[in-house]
Design an enzyme around this catalytic site. Structure first.
Site, short mmCIF file in Angstrom:
data_model
loop_
_atom_site.label_atom_id
_atom_site.label_comp_id
_atom_site.label_asym_id
_atom_site.label_seq_id
_atom_site.Cartn_x
_atom_site.Cartn_y
_atom_site.Cartn_z
N SER A 138 -8.73 2.58 -0.98
CA SER A 138 -8.05 2.85 0.28
C SER A 138 -6.76 3.58 -0.03
O SER A 138 -6.19 3.43 -1.12
CB SER A 138 -7.74 1.54 1.00
N TYR A 148 -4.04 -6.45 0.30
CA TYR A 148 -5.11 -5.45 0.43
C TYR A 148 -4.75 -4.21 -0.38
O TYR A 148 -5.58 -3.68 -1.13
CB TYR A 148 -5.32 -5.09 1.90
#
Length: 253
Positions: A138, A148
């Site tokens: 990501s 994350y």
């Protein structure tokens, strides 16, 4: 000779789109996820639309015995030429309020699982002198964004190293770093469509992300950042103060 791709998290979102596009290019696919029904439905549509072999391998990758079935498929005599490590999910950004066991499972799925699967796939690829691994990371992995961003940062760093380490032996490893993508990812976080707090111009479509990342994988790039806008954001994050980057990265979920 027909080639084979194994895709984790293939029941929906980017994983399903990778399966469809790779099958459209003539690759047989092995579809891995927990939801057997969704996998069977996707496999049937792929077989009907493309004529390739679509194999269903239902497994919870956080369960060691079920994960071992995926490892066994990667190390079997039926070669897997492309491994797409896509399985994943997000957690709220308030680390201090998250259940620590949820955080541990989150870490395992995004770091331990792709590490184990890459470790299983690499020996066969190196012995054949060809193979590719695509790690779905990501753009959050390139800037501070909770745990994350931290787990995706591991995927980026590993991919950059592995691509240099193994490319002379015929194996390419690429981390794809998309931004916000129209999938069911945010719905699984409990955010209905339109309530994620992200400007319309920052959203990407799954077919575009998959197409661009496969192009970068074919070119042997270590990192793929689909779209110019996210390339610019990634570049800015390297020069701006952490306080600015963290505040900007906390927009949306």
């Amino acid at each position: 000779m027909t080639r084979t791709a194994l895709i984790t998290g293939a029941s929906s979102g980017l994983g399903a789109e990778y399966a469809r596009q790779l099958a459209g290019r003539g690759m047989d696919v092995v579809l891995v996820a927990r939801d057997r029904g969704a996998l069977e439905s996707l496999a049937a549509s792929i077989r009907r639309d493309t004529g390739v072999t679509a194999e269903v391998l239902a497994a919870d990758l956080l369960q060691p015995r079920q994960r071992e079935r995926v490892v066994a498929r990667l190390t079997s005599e039926r070669p897997v030429d492309l491994l797409v490590n896509n399985a994943g999910y997000g957690l709220p950004l308030a680390f201090e309020r998250n259940d620590i066991e949820d955080e541990v499972r989150h870490l395992q799925l995004h770091v331990e699982v792709p590490m184990r699967l890459a470790h299983a796939a690499l020996p066969g690829m190196l012995a054949r002198g060809s193979g590719k691994i695509l790690n779905v990371a990501s753009v959050a992995g390139l800037m501070p964004r909770g745990t994350y961003g931290a787990v995706k940062g591991w995927l980026v760093s590993f991919s950059r190293w592995a691509n240099v380490k193994y490319r002379d032996r015929g194996v390419n490893v690429t981390a794809v770093c998309p931004g916000f993508v129209h999938t069911n990812f945010h719905e699984r976080l409990g955010m209905p469509p339109g309530q994620e707090g992200i400007p319309d111009g920052m959203w990407l479509d799954a077919p575009f992300v998959v197409r661009e990342s496969l192009r970068d994988l074919a070119r042997g790039r270590s990192v793929s950042i689909p779209s110019a806008r996210y390339k610019a954001l990634a570049a800015l994050s390297r020069v701006l103060p952490d306080s600015v980057v963290v505040r900007a990265a906390e927009r949306g979920r």
